[in-house]
Scaffold this motif. Structure first.
Motif: not given
Length: 166
Positions: A17-34, A38-41
Protein backbone atom coordinates in the motif's frame (compact mmCIF):
# COMPACT_ATOMS: atom_id res chain seq x y z
CA UNK A 1 21.28 -4.19 -4.60
CA UNK A 2 19.95 -7.73 -4.27
CA UNK A 3 16.40 -7.89 -5.64
CA UNK A 4 14.28 -11.01 -5.81
CA UNK A 5 10.70 -11.59 -6.96
CA UNK A 6 8.12 -13.68 -5.14
CA UNK A 7 4.38 -14.13 -4.79
CA UNK A 8 2.80 -11.54 -2.50
CA UNK A 9 1.33 -12.52 0.86
CA UNK A 10 -1.22 -10.86 3.12
CA UNK A 11 1.65 -9.81 5.39
CA UNK A 12 2.85 -7.56 2.54
CA UNK A 13 -0.30 -5.40 2.59
CA UNK A 14 1.13 -2.37 4.41
CA UNK A 15 4.34 -2.21 2.36
CA UNK A 16 2.47 -2.76 -0.91
CA UNK A 17 0.00 0.00 0.00
CA UNK A 18 2.85 2.42 0.78
CA UNK A 19 4.63 1.74 -2.53
CA UNK A 20 1.33 1.92 -4.42
CA UNK A 21 0.26 5.21 -2.81
CA UNK A 22 3.56 6.98 -3.38
CA UNK A 23 4.13 5.69 -6.92
CA UNK A 24 0.51 6.29 -7.98
CA UNK A 25 0.60 9.90 -6.79
CA UNK A 26 4.00 10.42 -8.42
CA UNK A 27 2.81 9.07 -11.78
CA UNK A 28 -0.82 10.19 -11.75
CA UNK A 29 -1.16 13.02 -9.24
CA UNK A 30 -1.11 15.79 -11.83
CA UNK A 31 -3.19 13.83 -14.37
CA UNK A 32 -6.34 12.97 -12.41
CA UNK A 33 -9.23 15.12 -11.19
CA UNK A 34 -8.75 16.63 -7.71
CA UNK A 35 -11.63 14.56 -6.29
CA UNK A 36 -9.89 11.39 -7.44
CA UNK A 37 -6.56 12.45 -5.91
CA UNK A 38 -8.27 13.21 -2.60
CA UNK A 39 -9.79 9.72 -2.46
CA UNK A 40 -6.45 8.04 -3.10
CA UNK A 41 -4.98 8.46 0.39
CA UNK A 42 -2.83 5.84 2.13
CA UNK A 43 -5.82 4.20 3.81
CA UNK A 44 -7.60 3.84 0.46
CA UNK A 45 -4.62 1.95 -0.98
CA UNK A 46 -4.31 -0.13 2.19
CA UNK A 47 -7.98 -1.14 2.00
CA UNK A 48 -7.71 -2.08 -1.71
CA UNK A 49 -4.38 -3.95 -1.55
CA UNK A 50 -5.59 -7.27 -0.03
CA UNK A 51 -7.84 -7.96 -3.03
CA UNK A 52 -4.80 -7.74 -5.32
CA UNK A 53 -2.50 -10.00 -3.27
CA UNK A 54 -3.63 -13.30 -4.90
CA UNK A 55 -2.67 -11.89 -8.32
CA UNK A 56 0.51 -10.08 -7.25
CA UNK A 57 4.25 -10.56 -7.58
CA UNK A 58 6.42 -8.33 -5.40
CA UNK A 59 10.01 -7.19 -5.86
CA UNK A 60 11.94 -7.40 -2.61
CA UNK A 61 15.21 -5.61 -1.88
CA UNK A 62 17.05 -7.84 0.58
CA UNK A 63 19.21 -5.19 2.19
CA UNK A 64 17.43 -1.87 1.79
CA UNK A 65 15.41 -1.89 4.99
CA UNK A 66 16.39 -0.72 8.43
CA UNK A 67 18.82 -3.11 10.10
CA UNK A 68 19.04 -5.12 6.90
CA UNK A 69 15.34 -6.05 6.81
CA UNK A 70 13.91 -6.84 3.39
CA UNK A 71 11.62 -4.21 1.87
CA UNK A 72 9.12 -4.38 -0.94
CA UNK A 73 10.20 -1.99 -3.66
CA UNK A 74 7.59 -2.75 -6.34
CA UNK A 75 4.83 -5.02 -7.53
CA UNK A 76 2.89 -6.20 -10.55
CA UNK A 77 -0.62 -7.67 -10.73
CA UNK A 78 -2.39 -9.58 -13.47
CA UNK A 79 -5.99 -10.53 -14.04
CA UNK A 80 -7.59 -12.38 -16.95
CA UNK A 81 -5.65 -11.16 -20.02
CA UNK A 82 -4.45 -7.94 -18.42
CA UNK A 83 -1.46 -6.55 -16.66
CA UNK A 84 -3.41 -4.53 -14.10
CA UNK A 85 -0.86 -2.71 -11.94
CA UNK A 86 2.87 -2.08 -12.08
CA UNK A 87 4.34 0.24 -9.47
CA UNK A 88 7.93 0.73 -8.31
CA UNK A 89 9.21 2.82 -5.40
CA UNK A 90 11.01 6.00 -6.49
CA UNK A 91 14.19 4.74 -4.84
CA UNK A 92 14.27 1.76 -7.20
CA UNK A 93 13.29 3.37 -10.51
CA UNK A 94 15.95 3.06 -13.18
CA UNK A 95 17.43 -0.06 -11.58
CA UNK A 96 15.72 -2.67 -13.76
CA UNK A 97 13.10 -3.59 -11.14
CA UNK A 98 10.20 -2.43 -13.34
CA UNK A 99 11.46 -4.45 -16.32
CA UNK A 100 11.81 -7.58 -14.17
CA UNK A 101 8.31 -7.14 -12.75
CA UNK A 102 6.82 -6.50 -16.19
CA UNK A 103 8.45 -9.65 -17.60
CA UNK A 104 7.21 -11.64 -14.59
CA UNK A 105 3.67 -10.39 -15.20
CA UNK A 106 3.93 -11.24 -18.89
CA UNK A 107 5.19 -14.72 -18.02
CA UNK A 108 2.30 -15.22 -15.59
CA UNK A 109 -0.20 -14.24 -18.29
CA UNK A 110 1.49 -16.45 -20.91
CA UNK A 111 1.46 -19.41 -18.49
CA UNK A 112 -2.30 -18.87 -18.13
CA UNK A 113 -2.67 -19.19 -21.92
CA UNK A 114 -2.92 -15.50 -22.79
CA UNK A 115 -1.54 -14.82 -26.28
CA UNK A 116 -2.24 -11.08 -26.45
CA UNK A 117 -1.95 -9.15 -23.19
CA UNK A 118 -3.51 -5.79 -22.47
CA UNK A 119 -2.81 -2.94 -20.05
CA UNK A 120 -4.07 0.59 -19.49
CA UNK A 121 -1.63 3.49 -19.34
CA UNK A 122 -2.92 6.89 -18.26
CA UNK A 123 -2.74 9.40 -21.08
CA UNK A 124 -0.12 11.96 -20.13
CA UNK A 125 1.93 9.50 -18.07
CA UNK A 126 4.66 9.75 -20.68
CA UNK A 127 7.36 8.08 -18.56
CA UNK A 128 5.23 4.94 -18.18
CA UNK A 129 4.16 4.93 -21.82
CA UNK A 130 7.79 5.18 -23.03
CA UNK A 131 8.76 2.34 -20.69
CA UNK A 132 5.97 0.06 -21.96
CA UNK A 133 6.80 0.86 -25.58
CA UNK A 134 10.47 0.09 -24.93
CA UNK A 135 9.33 -3.27 -23.54
CA UNK A 136 7.38 -4.11 -26.71
CA UNK A 137 3.90 -2.83 -25.86
CA UNK A 138 1.90 -0.75 -28.35
CA UNK A 139 -0.89 1.76 -27.77
CA UNK A 140 -3.77 0.41 -29.86
CA UNK A 141 -6.77 2.55 -28.85
CA UNK A 142 -7.94 5.09 -26.29
CA UNK A 143 -9.85 3.95 -23.22
CA UNK A 144 -11.51 5.46 -20.17
CA UNK A 145 -11.38 4.48 -16.51
CA UNK A 146 -14.18 5.72 -14.25
CA UNK A 147 -14.72 5.85 -10.49
CA UNK A 148 -17.36 7.31 -8.22
CA UNK A 149 -16.20 10.20 -6.02
CA UNK A 150 -18.01 12.55 -3.63
CA UNK A 151 -18.00 15.03 -6.54
CA UNK A 152 -19.73 12.53 -8.85
CA UNK A 153 -18.48 10.11 -11.45
CA UNK A 154 -14.95 10.99 -12.58
CA UNK A 155 -13.18 9.65 -15.66
CA UNK A 156 -9.57 9.31 -16.70
CA UNK A 157 -8.38 8.89 -20.28
CA UNK A 158 -6.06 5.93 -20.86
CA UNK A 159 -4.25 4.24 -23.67
CA UNK A 160 -5.12 0.59 -24.12
CA UNK A 161 -1.80 -1.07 -24.87
CA UNK A 162 -1.23 -4.59 -26.14
CA UNK A 163 1.63 -7.03 -26.51
CA UNK A 164 1.74 -10.39 -28.20
CA UNK A 165 2.96 -13.05 -25.77
CA UNK A 166 2.94 -15.86 -28.34
Amino acid sequence: MAIFLRAATVEDTDEVAAVWHDAWHDGHGNLVPAAWRKLRNRENFRMRAPALIPHMIVAVDEAAGAEGNDIICGFVTTEDNSLEDLFVAATHRGTGVAARLLRAGEEQLAAAGVTTAELQCTQGNDRAQRFYEKMGWQAVRPGVQEIDTPDGRQSLDNWIMEKSLA
